[in-house]
Design an enzyme around this catalytic site. Sequence first.
Site, PDB file in Angstrom:
ATOM      1  N   TRP A   1       0.819  -1.208   0.000  1.00  0.00           N
ATOM      2  CA  TRP A   1       0.000   0.000   0.000  1.00  0.00           C
ATOM      3  C   TRP A   1       0.856   1.264   0.000  1.00  0.00           C
ATOM      4  CZ3 TRP A   1      -5.175   0.453  -0.512  1.00  0.00           C
ATOM      5  CH2 TRP A   1      -5.997  -0.642  -0.182  1.00  0.00           C
ATOM      6  N   ASP A   2       0.614   2.136  -0.958  1.00  0.00           N
ATOM      7  CA  ASP A   2       1.151   3.487  -0.868  1.00  0.00           C
ATOM      8  C   ASP A   2       0.343   4.218   0.205  1.00  0.00           C
ATOM      9  OD1 ASP A   2       2.517   5.933  -1.725  1.00  0.00           O
ATOM     10  OD2 ASP A   2       0.550   6.504  -2.518  1.00  0.00           O
TER      11      ASP A   2
END
Length: 225
Positions: A8-9
Site C-alpha cells: 500500500w502506498d
Amino acid sequence: MKYQTILWDIDGTLLNFEMSERISMEKCLEKHGVSMTEAQFEEYKKINKECWKMIEKDHSRRNELMVKRFVDFFTLLNVSIDGVQFNKDYQEALGTYYCLNKFALEVILALKPHCKQYAASNGSKVAQLGKLKGTGLYDLFDDIFISEDVGYEKPDITYFNYIKEKTHYDPDTTIIIGDSLTSDIKGGENAGIDTCYFNPEHQKNTSQAVTYEIDKLIEVLDIVK
C-alpha cells in the site's frame, strides 16, 4: 484470495495528502508570520512535484532536494526563512495533520484476515510514522517500508527487492496499490507485480503497466478477492 500480499502506498492513496500538505504548510508559515495565497500554494505544489520526480531518480539527493523545494518557494514568496529548519518543522507537522481517505480503514480491516498488507512509502519517516500511528493504521500493517530506511525510492527495483527479501512475497500473488504512475505503478512494473492505480480525480493514464484502475478504495475488495 487472488492476491496474498498487498503493498500500500500511503500519501494520496490511504491518506488525503493534499489536505495534510496544505494545513501543514499554513501552520509552519504562520510561525514566521507569513501567509500564502491559493495561487502561491499551487506554485509550491508544482515545485514539490518536480522535487519528488528528481528524488525518485536519485535517492542520494533526497535531503538536498527536500530543502531546496522550500528555498525555491521562499524565493517566490520573497521571504527569508531557513529551509533546513522549515523542512524539519514541516515533516513533523505532516505527522500531526492527517485524514484517511474514504473506505481506507474499512478495506484494510476487511482484508487483514486474508492477506499480508505492507505500507510502502517514499515519504519521510517522521511524517509517515506520525500519520500511521495517528490514524491507527500502524498496528494493522504486517510491516512498514519507508524509503528513508530502505535507502532507495519507489520505483527503484532495489526498493522492491528489499521488501521481497524481508517478506518473501510471491510476485504472482502480490499487488501494489497507489496513486502515482511514476512511483507506485512504475515500481510495480519494475518488480514484476500487478498494479492498481488509485485515480479518484480521473487523471489521464499514461502508463501501460496499470493492471487495474479504480476511483474508490472500496473497489480493492473485489480486485483482491
